[in-house]
Design a protein around this motif. Structure first.
Motif, PDB file in Angstrom:
ATOM      1  N   ASP A 137       0.857  -1.184   0.000  1.00  9.28           N
ATOM      2  CA  ASP A 137       0.000   0.000   0.000  1.00  9.28           C
ATOM      3  C   ASP A 137       0.894   1.235   0.000  1.00  9.28           C
ATOM      4  OD1 ASP A 137      -1.730   2.126   0.731  1.00  9.28           O
ATOM      5  OD2 ASP A 137      -3.011   0.801   1.907  1.00  9.28           O
ATOM      6  N   PHE A 138       0.811   2.065  -1.078  1.00 10.19           N
ATOM      7  CA  PHE A 138       1.619   3.290  -1.095  1.00 10.19           C
ATOM      8  C   PHE A 138       0.754   4.555  -1.124  1.00 10.19           C
ATOM      9  CE2 PHE A 138       2.157   1.529  -5.561  1.00 10.19           C
ATOM     10  CZ  PHE A 138       1.291   2.399  -6.216  1.00 10.19           C
ATOM     11  N   ASP A 139      -0.480   4.441  -0.664  1.00 10.72           N
ATOM     12  CA  ASP A 139      -1.336   5.614  -0.469  1.00 10.72           C
ATOM     13  C   ASP A 139      -0.705   6.539   0.573  1.00 10.72           C
ATOM     14  OD1 ASP A 139      -4.572   6.201  -0.997  1.00 10.72           O
ATOM     15  OD2 ASP A 139      -3.844   7.039   0.882  1.00 10.72           O
ATOM     16  N   VAL A 140      -1.006   7.839   0.508  1.00 10.93           N
ATOM     17  CA  VAL A 140      -0.462   8.771   1.489  1.00 10.93           C
ATOM     18  C   VAL A 140      -1.042   8.530   2.879  1.00 10.93           C
ATOM     19  CG1 VAL A 140      -2.135  10.677   1.289  1.00 10.93           C
ATOM     20  CG2 VAL A 140       0.277  11.194   1.742  1.00 10.93           C
ATOM     21  N   HIS A 141      -2.213   7.913   2.940  1.00  9.69           N
ATOM     22  CA  HIS A 141      -2.858   7.591   4.206  1.00  9.69           C
ATOM     23  C   HIS A 141      -2.673   6.097   4.509  1.00  9.69           C
ATOM     24  CE1 HIS A 141      -5.231  10.964   2.398  1.00  9.69           C
ATOM     25  NE2 HIS A 141      -4.975  11.478   3.588  1.00  9.69           N
ATOM     26  N   HIS A 142      -2.390   5.783   5.744  1.00 13.60           N
ATOM     27  CA  HIS A 142      -2.185   4.393   6.134  1.00 13.60           C
ATOM     28  C   HIS A 142      -3.450   3.569   5.943  1.00 13.60           C
ATOM     29  CE1 HIS A 142      -1.764   1.136   9.303  1.00 13.60           C
ATOM     30  NE2 HIS A 142      -0.752   0.916   8.496  1.00 13.60           N
ATOM     31  N   ASN A 170       3.903  -9.889  10.509  1.00 14.75           N
ATOM     32  CA  ASN A 170       3.444  -9.873   9.125  1.00 14.75           C
ATOM     33  C   ASN A 170       2.965  -8.499   8.670  1.00 14.75           C
ATOM     34  OD1 ASN A 170       1.290 -10.411  11.046  1.00 14.75           O
ATOM     35  ND2 ASN A 170      -0.085 -10.620   9.298  1.00 14.75           N
ATOM     36  N   ILE A 171       3.203  -7.479   9.485  1.00 11.73           N
ATOM     37  CA  ILE A 171       2.868  -6.094   9.145  1.00 11.73           C
ATOM     38  C   ILE A 171       4.168  -5.297   9.083  1.00 11.73           C
ATOM     39  CG2 ILE A 171       1.590  -4.028   9.813  1.00 11.73           C
ATOM     40  CD1 ILE A 171      -0.254  -6.387   9.198  1.00 11.73           C
ATOM     41  N   VAL A 172       4.366  -4.567   7.988  1.00 13.70           N
ATOM     42  CA  VAL A 172       5.579  -3.765   7.808  1.00 13.70           C
ATOM     43  C   VAL A 172       5.163  -2.347   7.457  1.00 13.70           C
ATOM     44  CG1 VAL A 172       7.775  -3.526   6.617  1.00 13.70           C
ATOM     45  CG2 VAL A 172       6.784  -5.804   6.927  1.00 13.70           C
ATOM     46  N   ASN A 173       5.363  -1.422   8.380  1.00  7.58           N
ATOM     47  CA  ASN A 173       5.035  -0.022   8.142  1.00  7.58           C
ATOM     48  C   ASN A 173       6.300   0.805   7.958  1.00  7.58           C
ATOM     49  OD1 ASN A 173       2.094   0.141   8.294  1.00  7.58           O
ATOM     50  ND2 ASN A 173       2.346  -0.552  10.417  1.00  7.58           N
ATOM     51  N   ALA A 174       6.284   1.668   6.959  1.00  2.57           N
ATOM     52  CA  ALA A 174       7.401   2.559   6.677  1.00  2.57           C
ATOM     53  C   ALA A 174       6.864   3.986   6.592  1.00  2.57           C
ATOM     54  CB  ALA A 174       8.092   2.159   5.379  1.00  2.57           C
ATOM     55  N   PRO A 175       6.604   4.619   7.753  1.00  2.00           N
ATOM     56  CA  PRO A 175       6.037   5.975   7.737  1.00  2.00           C
ATOM     57  C   PRO A 175       7.024   6.997   7.193  1.00  2.00           C
ATOM     58  CG  PRO A 175       6.589   5.283   9.977  1.00  2.00           C
ATOM     59  CD  PRO A 175       6.778   4.083   9.106  1.00  2.00           C
ATOM     60  N   LEU A 176       6.489   7.997   6.487  1.00  2.64           N
ATOM     61  CA  LEU A 176       7.285   9.061   5.878  1.00  2.64           C
ATOM     62  C   LEU A 176       6.840  10.401   6.448  1.00  2.64           C
ATOM     63  CD1 LEU A 176       6.938   7.898   2.150  1.00  2.64           C
ATOM     64  CD2 LEU A 176       8.747   7.280   3.772  1.00  2.64           C
ATOM     65  N   VAL A 188      13.288   9.644  -0.688  1.00  2.04           N
ATOM     66  CA  VAL A 188      12.955   9.093   0.629  1.00  2.04           C
ATOM     67  C   VAL A 188      11.996   7.909   0.476  1.00  2.04           C
ATOM     68  CG1 VAL A 188      11.978   9.624   2.897  1.00  2.04           C
ATOM     69  CG2 VAL A 188      13.319  11.351   1.676  1.00  2.04           C
ATOM     70  N   PHE A 189      11.056   8.042  -0.431  1.00  2.00           N
ATOM     71  CA  PHE A 189      10.119   6.954  -0.723  1.00  2.00           C
ATOM     72  C   PHE A 189      10.859   5.711  -1.204  1.00  2.00           C
ATOM     73  CE2 PHE A 189       7.247   5.218  -4.194  1.00  2.00           C
ATOM     74  CZ  PHE A 189       6.396   4.535  -3.344  1.00  2.00           C
ATOM     75  N   ARG A 190      11.793   5.883  -2.134  1.00  2.00           N
ATOM     76  CA  ARG A 190      12.549   4.743  -2.643  1.00  2.00           C
ATOM     77  C   ARG A 190      13.406   4.119  -1.552  1.00  2.00           C
ATOM     78  NH1 ARG A 190      12.508   8.040  -7.140  1.00  2.00           N
ATOM     79  NH2 ARG A 190      14.455   9.096  -6.583  1.00  2.00           N
ATOM     80  N   GLU A 191      13.954   4.940  -0.679  1.00  2.00           N
ATOM     81  CA  GLU A 191      14.749   4.412   0.429  1.00  2.00           C
ATOM     82  C   GLU A 191      13.889   3.555   1.354  1.00  2.00           C
ATOM     83  OE1 GLU A 191      17.530   6.057   4.131  1.00  2.00           O
ATOM     84  OE2 GLU A 191      16.791   7.447   2.610  1.00  2.00           O
ATOM     85  N   ALA A 192      12.665   4.010   1.614  1.00  2.00           N
ATOM     86  CA  ALA A 192      11.750   3.223   2.453  1.00  2.00           C
ATOM     87  C   ALA A 192      11.434   1.882   1.796  1.00  2.00           C
ATOM     88  CB  ALA A 192      10.474   4.016   2.718  1.00  2.00           C
ATOM     89  N   LEU A 193      11.218   1.903   0.489  1.00  2.00           N
ATOM     90  CA  LEU A 193      10.972   0.654  -0.225  1.00  2.00           C
ATOM     91  C   LEU A 193      12.183  -0.270  -0.130  1.00  2.00           C
ATOM     92  CD1 LEU A 193       9.212   1.895  -3.506  1.00  2.00           C
ATOM     93  CD2 LEU A 193       8.137   0.699  -1.602  1.00  2.00           C
ATOM     94  N   ASP A 246       7.915   8.472  -9.779  1.00  2.00           N
ATOM     95  CA  ASP A 246       8.149   7.662  -8.581  1.00  2.00           C
ATOM     96  C   ASP A 246       7.188   6.483  -8.510  1.00  2.00           C
ATOM     97  OD1 ASP A 246      10.219   9.380  -7.543  1.00  2.00           O
ATOM     98  OD2 ASP A 246       8.637  10.800  -7.006  1.00  2.00           O
ATOM     99  N   PHE A 247       5.948   6.688  -8.932  1.00  2.00           N
ATOM    100  CA  PHE A 247       4.982   5.592  -8.927  1.00  2.00           C
ATOM    101  C   PHE A 247       5.320   4.563 -10.008  1.00  2.00           C
ATOM    102  CE2 PHE A 247       2.597   9.190  -7.087  1.00  2.00           C
ATOM    103  CZ  PHE A 247       2.265   8.619  -5.865  1.00  2.00           C
ATOM    104  N   GLY A 248       5.760   5.047 -11.167  1.00  2.00           N
ATOM    105  CA  GLY A 248       6.181   4.121 -12.210  1.00  2.00           C
ATOM    106  C   GLY A 248       7.381   3.295 -11.772  1.00  2.00           C
TER     107      GLY A 248
END
Length: 309
Positions: free
Chosen positions: A160-165, A204-210, A218-223, A262-264
């Motif tokens: 899930d890469f929506d801005v909202h969790h 089994n849950i992995v959260n990477a808050p930004l 920063v997004f790519r680093e979290a990925l 970034d999404f691509g």
């Protein structure tokens, strides 16, 4: 590579009142963007209505009946402060979930390599027993349970890469060791969940808050640091994507600074793992994205990547 595009006209009739950001123009903008010549080979199908058995794998029948009973004959019915129904909402809800199921069927059977479901309303805030945040039924959860029940998928991953969790998705799969839920999102922010310490009953849950203002780097680093290694290790039979595009820098409901490239790029990274771990099987579902011009460009970049472009 055969990519399937699933949508339904009912998504153009569901609306929640003047000025509401989750509006029919979102789908119209997506459809206009995918009319370009580079999408000529995109396979297109209309979403069927979800069957009760598929919905009930996630939501109790009592909740589904309560949704139907809440639907107004005219005007609007508010289920919470920002989640409203009009007379056409229920049909859109059932078709959004049905589109998710149909996409899973096509990809798991090998008739399509991957799929993008452009449906409204979105789903990732919906819990098993409650609507929330523009969402009524959790479409990605319905898709995951269907893949397991109908196609024998033993391990399903959701990114899930929506801005909202995606708090509803996290809640549904919190205690399920057969599912991996990974999320990048802005924090602190609505809905207030998604901390790094929220790891599920089986890790089994992995959260990477930004933080607000985070850019594509920063997004790519979290990925790279948190999401993709766990996805590889989990080795899923299917990857599902809650594709929210409200992390774009122009979006009025978010504070991240991502761009369409970034999404691509993220899509291609997920495809690389899918190719190695699950025969390339990816089903992506629309979540947020409220600047319609940015949404159109982001979806185009996402779908083009799915098509191998």
């Amino acid at each position: 590579m055969k990519t399937l595009f699933v949508t339904h006209e009912s998504g153009l009739h569901h609306e929640m009142g003047p000025g509401h950001p989750e509006r029919p123009e979102r789908l119209r903008a997506i459809e206009r963007g995918l009319e370009e010549a580079r999408f000529a080979l995109l396979a297109r199908v209309s979403a069927p209505r979800a069957e009760s058995v598929a919905l009930q794998r996630v939501h109790p029948q009592s909740y589904l009946e309560a949704l139907e009973q809440a639907a107004p004959r005219e005007g609007y019915a508010a289920l919470d402060s920002d989640t409203l129904m009009c007379p056409d909402t229920i049909e859109a809800v059932w078709r959004a979930a049905g589109g998710a199921v149909a996409a899973v069927d096509e990809v798991m059977s090998g008739r399509a390599d991957n799929a993008f479901v452009a449906a409204r309303p979105p789903g990732h805030h919906a819990g098993a027993r409650n609507p929330m945040g523009f969402c009524f039924v959790n479409n990605v959860a319905v898709a995951a349970r269907h893949a397991q029940a109908a196609h024998g998928a033993e391990r399903v991953a959701i990114v899930d890469f929506d801005v909202h969790h995606g708090n509803g998705t996290q809640e549904i799969f919190w205690s399920d060791e057969t599912a991996l839920f990974c999320s990048t999102h802005q924090a602190p922010f609505y809905p207030g969940t998604g901390g790094r310490n929220e790891t599920g009953a089986h890790d089994n849950i992995v959260n990477a808050p930004l933080f607000a203002g985070s850019t594509g780097d920063v997004f790519r680093e979290a990925l790279d640091d948190r999401i993709l290694p766990r996805l590889r290790a989990f080795a899923p039979d299917l990857i599902l994507v809650s594709a929210g595009f409200d992390a774009h820098e122009r979006d009025p409901l978010g504070g991240l600074r991502l761009r369409e490239v970034d999404f691509g790029d993220a899509t291609k990274r997920l495809m690389e793992i899918a190719d190695k771990r699950c025969g390339g099987r990816i089903v992506s579902m629309l979540e947020g994205g409220y600047d319609v011009d940015a949404l159109s460009r982001c979806v185009s970049a996402h779908v083009l990547a799915l098509m191998g472009g």
